[in-house]
Design an enzyme around this catalytic site. Structure first.
Site, PDB file in Angstrom:
ATOM      1  CD  GLU A 188     -54.018  56.786 -51.538  1.00 60.02           C
ATOM      2  OE1 GLU A 188     -52.999  57.504 -51.963  1.00 60.02           O
ATOM      3  OE2 GLU A 188     -54.856  57.045 -50.709  1.00 60.02           O
ATOM      4  CE  LYS A 203     -52.766  49.054 -37.512  1.00 61.18           C
ATOM      5  NZ  LYS A 203     -52.841  50.619 -36.691  1.00 61.18           N
ATOM      6  CD  GLU A 216     -47.457  63.101 -48.375  1.00 64.41           C
ATOM      7  OE1 GLU A 216     -48.943  62.997 -48.704  1.00 64.41           O
ATOM      8  OE2 GLU A 216     -46.920  62.107 -47.964  1.00 64.41           O
ATOM      9  CB  CYS A 246     -52.065  61.227 -50.246  1.00 68.36           C
ATOM     10  SG  CYS A 246     -53.836  60.250 -50.691  1.00 68.36           S
TER      11      CYS A 246
END
Length: 483
Positions: free
Chosen positions: A254, A180, A385, A288
């Site tokens: 992750e 997906k 973040e 990331c």
């Protein structure tokens, strides 16, 4: 392959070897974030489509798991060749879908091809404990067997690259997959399915297009799915972990990151600043492992801030369609640009915006490459973040404080050290609580080396032999030899 550059193209999803519409016929528009225009129309899948895809994958697994590593390896090599042959088309499609520079998007297809070549070889030499007699009259052997149906959920920042990281090791070790892609960036995955349809048996790979709210939970919760692999933000990872717990699925997570860069007083400042120009702003900072927060030594802090600011002012950014010299494109969506803008505006109260810090008055989800100097360690801009083209710079007092600040976030994915002292580099690398530590470098990845973090950056590895191990389970077979 059909023309991937039509103004508005209608795609189908890939289930059980066939390209099909959503079961209920619903569709969704796909937007080019660089100009806010609709560029495609895709199926909007539902739980019924999830059931169809998982059933197809489960059926295919009964045969696929019996193939030899050599059989699977040859198919991985065909995938690599096909990726290279279609790199220009796939790269341009991904550029239009994700708002990234065309050259960068095309280059990423070559990285995908290299990953499939790596797993083609690595799957043929999987490690295992040598057969031995650990109990008298009994011989033990260790097998690594495929897990079964894997639900792979890829993100929007590197749509095909991250999909390849998931598909390669999963398929090479004998699993079947339901992929997906992000609802924002499904196009390169659906185009990739056209390639895969000519290589793999029906049902081995299935690709669904739909939102997380419509099909994500159904896919993760499906009782036939035995493993979930996701690259995404930490909040999504936590949600998936809770859903997967009900059926005790294996997880590969992750997740987010907030990568520190420690620049010591003896570092090559020009090299460090030049590295940050790339590592902090590549893909508009939507990575990331991006170098997001610099922790600079007291003697070089001012010099580094000045050098980084000079480097950042030279970044050419804008609509990737404006020319091949565009280095930084748009963010993924207007809502995401709103988030970045809000975080930078709140940071102004306690820090200095040295470069950037503005949003252009134009169509598209843009934010200028930004440098922020002097934020507090506990501030939002340091702890959370941003996932945008924003790098902060702090001044540390000594090595102990530098390490403490570097480790002082919920994340543990990537970090780097700039120093000319090899002893310090080794000492600090050991102390850093991150899955990656680069020395006098940041951002370089290879197929042979593992990518993955600790703490709230998740667990499991992409790339390297460790990724292949993640997609297998260890089976002990003990044989009574009668003597």
């Amino acid at each position: 392959m059909t023309d991937t550059l039509e103004a508005v193209k209608t795609y189908k999803q890939f289930i059980g070897g066939d390209f099909v519409d959503a079961a209920d016929g619903r569709t969704a528009d796909v937007i080019n974030p660089a100009n806010d225009e609709v560029i495609a129309n895709v199926p909007a899948s539902s739980s019924e489509d999830v059931n169809r895809a998982v059933d197809a994958a489960a059926t295919a697994f009964q045969t696929w798991k019996k193939t030899t590593p050599q059989d699977r390896s040859l198919l991985m090599l065909k995938v690599a060749d096909a990726l290279e042959a279609n790199a220009d088309k796939l790269g341009r499609l991904e550029s239009a879908n994700a708002g990234k520079p065309v050259g960068a998007a095309i280059d990423e297809i070559g990285v995908c091809a290299d990953l499939f070549r790596f797993v083609a070889g690595a799957a043929r030499v999987m490690d295992g404990l040598a057969a031995n007699e650990f109990a008298a009259g009994h011989t033990s052997i260790i097998r690594r067997d495929p897990i079964g149906v894997v639900a792979s959920i890829a993100p929007w920042n590197y749509p095909l690259y991250m999909a390849s990281w998931k598909l390669g090791p999963a398929l090479a070790t004998g699993n079947t997959v339901v992929l997906k892609p992000s609802a924002r960036t499904p196009l390169s995955a659906l185009a990739f399915a056209e390639i895969l349809s000519e290589i793999f048996p029906a049902g081995v790979v299935n690709v669904l297009s739909g939102s997380g709210s419509d099909i994500g939970d159904a896919l993760v919760s499906h009782p036939t799915v035995r493993m979930v692999s996701i690259t995404g933000d930490t909040a999504t990872g936590k949600h998936i972990a809770k859903l997967a717990a009900d059926t005790v699925k294996r997880l590969h997570l992750e997740l987010g990151g907030k990568a520190p860069v420690i620049v010591f007083d003896d570092a090559d400042i020009d090299q460090a600043a030049e590295t940050l120009r790339f590592a902090g702003y590549w893909n508009s900072g939507q990575d990331c492992t991006a170098a997001t927060r610099v922790i600079a030594g007291p003697k070089v802090y001012d010099k580094f801030v000045s050098a980084l600011a000079d480097q950042v002012r030279t970044i050419k950014w804008g609509d990737p369609a404006e020319g091949d010299d565009i280095e930084m494109g748009s963010l993924i969506a207007q809502a995401h640009a709103d988030k970045v803008e809000g975080m930078v505006d709140r940071a102004r109260a306690g820090a200095e915006v040295v470069v950037g810090g503005n949003r252009p008055d134009r169509a598209g989800a843009y934010y200028s490459p930004t440098v922020i100097a002097g934020p507090d360690q506990k501030s939002e801009i340091v702890q959370e973040e941003v996932f945008g083209p924003v790098v902060t710079v702090q001044r540390f007092s000594d090595e102990e404080q530098a390490v403490q600040w570097a480790n002082d976030t919920p994340y543990g994915l990537a970090s780097s050290i700039f120093t000319s002292d090899i002893g310090r580099a080794m000492r600090v690398a050991k102390a850093l609580e991150f899955g990656h530590v680069w020395v006098n470098e940041h951002f370089t990845l290879t197929s042979e080396t593992p990518h993955g973090g600790v703490k709230q950056s998740g667990w499991g590895k992409d790339g390297s032999k460790y990724a292949l191990e993640d997609y297998t389970f260890v089976k002990h077979v003990m044989i009574n030899t009668g003597s």
